[in-house]
Enzyme design. Structure first.
Site, mmCIF file in Angstrom:
data_model
loop_
_atom_site.group_PDB
_atom_site.id
_atom_site.type_symbol
_atom_site.label_atom_id
_atom_site.label_comp_id
_atom_site.label_asym_id
_atom_site.label_seq_id
_atom_site.Cartn_x
_atom_site.Cartn_y
_atom_site.Cartn_z
ATOM 1 N N LYS A 98 0.873 -1.172 0.000
ATOM 2 C CA LYS A 98 0.000 0.000 0.000
ATOM 3 C C LYS A 98 0.908 1.219 0.000
ATOM 4 C CE LYS A 98 -3.266 2.815 2.508
ATOM 5 N NZ LYS A 98 -3.879 3.140 3.814
ATOM 6 N N GLY A 159 -8.359 9.513 9.483
ATOM 7 C CA GLY A 159 -8.674 9.669 10.896
ATOM 8 C C GLY A 159 -9.750 10.676 11.235
ATOM 9 N N ALA A 185 -9.726 5.640 3.837
ATOM 10 C CA ALA A 185 -9.609 6.798 4.733
ATOM 11 C C ALA A 185 -10.913 7.574 4.858
ATOM 12 C CB ALA A 185 -8.498 7.753 4.299
ATOM 13 N N GLY A 186 -11.182 7.991 6.088
ATOM 14 C CA GLY A 186 -12.322 8.850 6.369
ATOM 15 C C GLY A 186 -13.569 8.150 6.862
ATOM 16 N N ALA A 207 -9.367 1.757 9.536
ATOM 17 C CA ALA A 207 -8.632 1.402 10.747
ATOM 18 C C ALA A 207 -9.242 2.075 11.963
ATOM 19 C CB ALA A 207 -7.150 1.771 10.610
#
EC number: 2.8.1.10
Length: 252
Positions: A98, A159, A185-186, A207
């Protein structure tokens, strides 16, 4: 029934939810969350892992039978990202990476120029490259043309939990892509993950939406269900939106 298999770079995964490991309070909670998610592929930030000792996150993934996806998180330029990817290949024996090249620590947004440079070098070096990119259809197409095995546009900055800020751009990326599109993301909650799949993404990577939730294992299970539901809904085909009401039963 929709195909549940995710195919990236010649590899197959039985889950369309890719997990990250950052933000977990401890390894025990991370283990519970990974199991609850059903993930078969999980990212590991190589700059924050001691690969030689075989302990910690890498040891956990190995024990659970989850493939590790090395991540160049924290790299600020192409040269640093390429070196990190090469070290990861040596340490983990995988050519899948990644690719993250960030512009600054405040926004954690991708540096498009350095990202393209790094992707070109890694593809030429035989890597299976999964680049974290802006929600820019032109940049996504450029990365695919280089030879990246997937494109991973952000929903919103890492995040933030803001969800998908520009769903139209994600739809445009999906419509033009000839490789898998992974929303990266987000994500803040399960409805964000479902929306990503409804927009046509092939998978979702998240995550902190799980690791920083009040109950990470339960949120992981919710995310897994949301990804499945969104994928099924996309394959089923939603009804068109209408301005006026329409009775579902015919007039007698």
């Amino acid at each position: 029934m929709a195909d549940s298999v995710l195919r990236i770079g010649g590899r197959e995964f039985g889950s369309r939810l890719i997990m990250g490991t950052g933000g977990a309070p401890n390894l025990s909670v991370l283990e519970e969350a990974l199991i609850a998610s059903g993930t078969e592929l999980t990212t590991v930030a190589m700059r924050r892992v001691d690969a030689e000792t075989g302990t910690g996150v890498l040891d956990l993934l190995n024990r659970l039978g989850i493939a590790a996806l090395p991540n160049t998180a924290g790299c600020r330029g192409a040269a640093e990202a390429v070196l990190t990817a090469q070290l990861a290949r040596e340490a983990l024996g995988t050519d899948m990476v990644k690719l993250e090249v960030i512009a600054d620590e405040r926004t954690l947004l991708p540096d498009a120029v350095e990202l393209v440079k790094a992707a070109e070098q890694l593809v030429d070096d035989g890597f299976t490259v999964l680049p974290y990119t802006n929600d820019d259809p032109v940049l996504a197409r450029r990365l695919e043309d280089i030879g990246c095995a997937a494109v991973m546009p952000l929903g919103s900055p890492i995040g933030t939990g803001l969800g998908i800020s520009n769903p139209h751009n994600i739809e445009m990326i999906v419509a033009a892509a000839g490789v898998p599109v992974v929303l990266d993301a987000g994500i803040g909650t399960a409805s964000d993950a479902a929306l990503a799949m409804e927009l046509g993404c092939d998978a979702v990577l998240l995550a902190t939406a799980v690791t920083r939730a009040s109950d990470p294992p339960t949120m992981a299970a919710a995310m897994a269900s949301a990804v499945t539901a969104g994928h099924l809904a996309r394959q089923a085909g939603r009804i068109p939106k209408r301005f006026w009401a329409q009775a579902s039963s015919p007039a007698l």
